[in-house]
Design a protein around this motif. Sequence first.
Motif, PDB file in Angstrom:
ATOM      1  N   UNK A 127      -4.959   2.964   7.309  1.00  0.00           N
ATOM      2  CA  UNK A 127      -4.861   2.771   8.750  1.00  0.00           C
ATOM      3  C   UNK A 127      -4.117   1.510   9.139  1.00  0.00           C
ATOM      4  N   UNK A 128      -3.623   0.760   8.148  1.00  0.00           N
ATOM      5  CA  UNK A 128      -2.872  -0.486   8.386  1.00  0.00           C
ATOM      6  C   UNK A 128      -3.724  -1.560   9.057  1.00  0.00           C
ATOM      7  N   UNK A 129      -4.998  -1.616   8.682  1.00  0.00           N
ATOM      8  CA  UNK A 129      -5.851  -2.688   9.192  1.00  0.00           C
ATOM      9  C   UNK A 129      -5.459  -4.003   8.525  1.00  0.00           C
ATOM     10  N   UNK A 130      -5.352  -5.061   9.312  1.00  0.00           N
ATOM     11  CA  UNK A 130      -4.969  -6.367   8.779  1.00  0.00           C
ATOM     12  C   UNK A 130      -6.224  -7.139   8.324  1.00  0.00           C
ATOM     13  N   UNK A 131      -6.965  -6.497   7.445  1.00  0.00           N
ATOM     14  CA  UNK A 131      -8.157  -7.120   6.874  1.00  0.00           C
ATOM     15  C   UNK A 131      -8.156  -6.866   5.364  1.00  0.00           C
ATOM     16  N   UNK A 132      -8.896  -7.696   4.665  1.00  0.00           N
ATOM     17  CA  UNK A 132      -8.996  -7.562   3.216  1.00  0.00           C
ATOM     18  C   UNK A 132     -10.464  -7.653   2.802  1.00  0.00           C
ATOM     19  N   UNK A 133     -10.916  -6.694   1.994  1.00  0.00           N
ATOM     20  CA  UNK A 133     -12.260  -6.747   1.424  1.00  0.00           C
ATOM     21  C   UNK A 133     -12.133  -7.308   0.016  1.00  0.00           C
TER      22      UNK A 133
END
Length: 221
Positions: A200-206
């Motif tokens: 989804x191109x979320x600008x987050x990192x797990x």
Amino acid sequence: MVEDNTELSELLAQQLRKAGFEVDVVETREDATAVVLTRDYALVILDLGLPDGCGLDVLRRLRHAQRAVPVLVLTARAAVADRVRGLELGADDYLAKPFAFEELRARIDAILRRPGGLLARQLSLANLSFDPATRQATIDGGVQILPQREAQLLELLLRRPDHVVLKATAEAQMFGLDDEFGSNAIEVYVHRLRKRLEQGAARVSIQTVRGVGYLICGVAS
């Protein structure tokens, strides 16, 4: 849920699970005390007339241990003095039996919408927003409904951005006492959630903190 009436507890647990909640059920004061003092819950539904004592003892122990978990007393003791006593000992709400499930659900939602509660607010990080009540994630305006386990995991992480969520905490929050899950179950859901957010191109990192747990953080666009 602390309730010794098996028929009632099974019915309520079934309805709450349909609404998307994970529910653990215990029937005695001893079991309730052990569980609520060692696991993290969003809410405790507490009967008072338990086979081995009064449920108020559980409430008293919780508050003495400075555990702030909300407690909704659900009991046949409807006298004003009983209600006052329960609220004075730290109950967040008090509902007398018999009751309508719709009212119980409304009271649960009202408690969980309070500041710090499970349904308190929309959670956001970078271009990702998440609504705990609907399990709806929004990425740059694009909406998708997450499967229950992935939604639970994302909520846990977003409530503590840039802080590590212990693997043990995630297991306690995502799985009930009676659930069977493998030692790598959390890793599996982390992998699935990462993939979904990347697509989804979320600008987050797990990020994985080996041997400890996981954290979520924003990344530069």
